[in-house]
Design an enzyme around this catalytic site. Structure first.
Site, PDB file in Angstrom:
ATOM      1  CD  GLU A 139      -5.457  -0.064   1.194  1.00  0.00           C
ATOM      2  OE1 GLU A 139      -6.046   0.425   2.172  1.00  0.00           O
ATOM      3  OE2 GLU A 139      -5.174  -1.285   1.093  1.00  0.00           O
TER       4      GLU A 139
ATOM      5  CE  LYS B  21     -17.575   0.608  12.796  1.00  0.00           C
ATOM      6  NZ  LYS B  21     -16.863   0.908  11.543  1.00  0.00           N
TER       7      LYS B  21
ATOM      8  NE  ARG C 288      -1.900  -2.423   3.666  1.00  0.00           N
ATOM      9  CZ  ARG C 288      -2.700  -3.192   4.410  1.00  0.00           C
ATOM     10  NH1 ARG C 288      -3.839  -2.711   4.866  1.00  0.00           N
ATOM     11  NH2 ARG C 288      -2.372  -4.422   4.718  1.00  0.00           N
TER      12      ARG C 288
END
Length: 589
Positions: A327, A241, A355
């Site tokens: 979640e 990344k 969610r």
């Protein structure tokens, strides 16, 4: 080559590996330069330059369907599909989305602002392809952080059992916004290739990799092999990344994900307002203060940075639990801890709490467990657009038995409510707070203890009343003060508790026949204004004059928060117009 001349990915078929590598470098330079002006998700896209080029080299989009998990890693895909000219308008009103948007291009197959959806979507596409006799490949590109989402694991389980020809590309960079956590991270980092390969083969999926995600020739070889395989394929790609931009490589935590406009050489921000204290930081600071004398645990679903919990984790590492992008698990974990006698604060973005809704209903509220929710990014979420606006939580939470719901209008109230949420012990309680700069003071006097359901009259008035909460309260105050100059006496009420309502104050307003305007930065359907209307109807005040201002039954798109408020009619001019109409309606009643 000129990035601006790219119209479709077809040109990639004619390029050799060296030319493709040069293109990757050019795209990185383009992204670093463009995003330094607009901001955006930089690190994730720098990490997928070679991966995206190789995908479009081997596959024929849109006949072959590339289904991206989390659309913010698709800037390279947007360039290769002819949208480089739109980058000056990235994440701006009427501009280009920072995520995948099906209305932008035929190459954008699936919209994803939340993670862990691509595998389910890809399998769905493959089933229809096979049932209708269509041709073409289906490729799901998912990050390693997204695999912690239970939905992705459910889909992987189904995919292996189905035997459908779907290629899953794992972009493994060890990072979500923060470093990834959990056993899966260790599973993919482990050098025991034989064990990993055996696992996937046992569940019916052919494993390839790990592949160097910055080596185009290796990627091409893997994708070509996947095309020739008739069963599901899992390609494990390792990337970095932020690759190619030193500031991100040196500081992934602050510069590796979403960034505001910056100096392209140093990475330092060039905007002046990002250092201003926001509501998330205010809540985090309050947690630090309270933690000095009270023991509680903070749970976050991969949002240590976004919810400003870095310092809390540094100071109290044993009291901060990061579940990863999970979640549903985070909510029920909090419920389990509360059921065992623990005190938990769960800060979670409003859009992501959606969610875990079943868990809020079934595991928290139904059992009346004492979980304190911090509903972050409540209201408009600006440039992130329709997948991230936190405008539904009032409607889906106020209907739940046992739930207390409140929202602060300024820093003073935010501190009071954070402490109140942690001191409350009678069941679930939710503190919703918006994105953006915290208002320092709005006439809210610090009090020792909040009283559940008790509102505050900030300004007295006799002609009409505005009832609202949160930062938009300032617009109500400004409007009332400007209307006073026109001879109108407008009451302003700070409804700091969205649920329960201040029934005594409402009764007083109804008996005095004072017209009411409710104001909320959330959907009108089932929202706060609806609760006031319901109360009036249920208690014999159906003839009362009540009007609501809030969000219509549409998905609001990209723009600054103020542009979006203007689109929704949440401006002082509209508020003034509505108040004036209420007064006239009362006079002619």
């Amino acid at each position: 080559m000129e990035i601006s001349s790219i119209e479709s990915p077809a040109f990639l078929k004619e390029l050799d590996v060296e030319q493709l590598e040069n293109l990757a470098s050019e795209i990185r330079s383009f992204l670093i330069g463009q995003l330094s002006k607009t901001g955006g998700h930089l690190g994730s896209n720098l990490g997928v330059c070679e991966l995206t080029i190789a995908l479009h080299k081997i596959y024929n989009s849109p006949e072959d369907q590339l289904i991206w998990d989390i659309g913010h890693q698709t800037y390279v895909h947007k360039i290769l599909t002819g949208r480089s000219s739109m980058f000056p308008f990235l994440r701006k009103k009427s501009g280009m989305s920072g995520f995948i948007h099906r209305g932008e291009s035929v190459h954008d197959i699936w919209e994803a602002g939340h993670s862990s959806t691509s595998l389910s979507a890809a399998l769905g596409h493959a089933i229809v392809r096979d049932n209708t006799g269509r041709s073409g490949h289906v490729i799901a590109i998912i990050g390693d952080g997204a695999l912690t989402g239970g939905m992705a694991m459910e889909a992987l389980n189904h995919l292996g059992d189905s035997g459908r020809k779907v290629t899953v590309v794992l972009n493994d960079n060890g990072m979500s916004i923060s470093p990834n956590i959990g056993a899966l991270k260790n599973f993919f980092a482990d050098d025991d290739l034989h064990f990993r390969k055996t696992f996937f083969e046992k569940i019916g999926i052919h494993y390839l990799g790990p592949v160097n995600g910055h080596c185009i020739s290796e990627l091409i070889d893997c994708f070509q092999e996947a095309k020739l395989t008739d069963s599901p394929v899992f390609i494990h790609v390792r990337t970095e990344k932020g690759k190619g931009w030193l500031p991100a490589e040196n500081d992934l935590l602050s510069k590796g994900h979403g960034v505001a406009p910056y100096d392209p050489y140093t990475g330092e921000p060039t905007t002046t307002d990002i250092t201003l204290k926001d509501y998330s930081q205010t809540v985090a600071d309050a947690l630090l203060d309270i933690a000095e004398t009270n023991f509680f645990t903070v749970i976050t679903p991969a949002m240590i940075v976004g919810s400003r919990l870095v310092e809390f984790g540094d100071r109290y590492p044993d009291r901060l639990i990061d579940t990863g992008i999970a979640e549903q698990h985070a909510v029920t974990l909090a419920a389990g801890m509360a059921n065992a006698g623990g005190k938990v604060f769960l800060p979670i973005y409003s859009t992501f709490l959606q969610r875990g809704y079943d868990q809020v209903v079934h595991d928290v509220c139904r059992q009346n467990l004492n979980v304190a929710f911090g509903i972050d990014r409540a209201g408009f979420s600006g440039a992130d657009g329709d997948s991230h606006h936190g405008v539904f939580d009032i409607a889906f939470l106020r209907s739940l038995p046992n739930m207390i719901l409140m929202m602060p209008s300024c820093e003073v109230e935010c501190n009071m409510m954070t402490r109140f949420a942690l001191e409350y012990s009678e069941g679930p309680i939710a503190l919703r707070y918006p994105r953006g700069k915290v208002d320092d003071w709005l006439g809210v006097e610090p009090i020792k203890k909040l009283e559940i359901g008790k509102w505050q009259v900030l300004k007295n008035g006799t002609d009409a009343a505005i009832i609202t909460f949160g930062p938009i309260l300032r617009k109500a105050m400004n409007t009332a003060e400007s209307l006073a100059e026109c001879g109108l006496s407008i009451m302003v009420i700070n409804a700091r508790f969205i649920k329960p309502l201040d029934e005594a104050l409402l009764e007083s307003l109804f008996k005095q026949q004072i017209p009411i305007l409710t104001l909320e930065e959330s959907v009108l359907a089932g929202g706060f204004g609806s609760s006031v209307l319901e109360y009036a109807a249920d208690h014999g005040y159906s003839g009362s004059i009540i009007r609501r201002l809030g969000l219509d039954d549409i998905f609001y798109g990209i723009g600054s928060d103020e542009e979006l408020r203007t689109a929704a009619g949440l401006t002082e001019n509209v508020i003034a117009e509505q108040c004036t109409r209420l007064v006239l309606e009362r006079e002619h009643a």
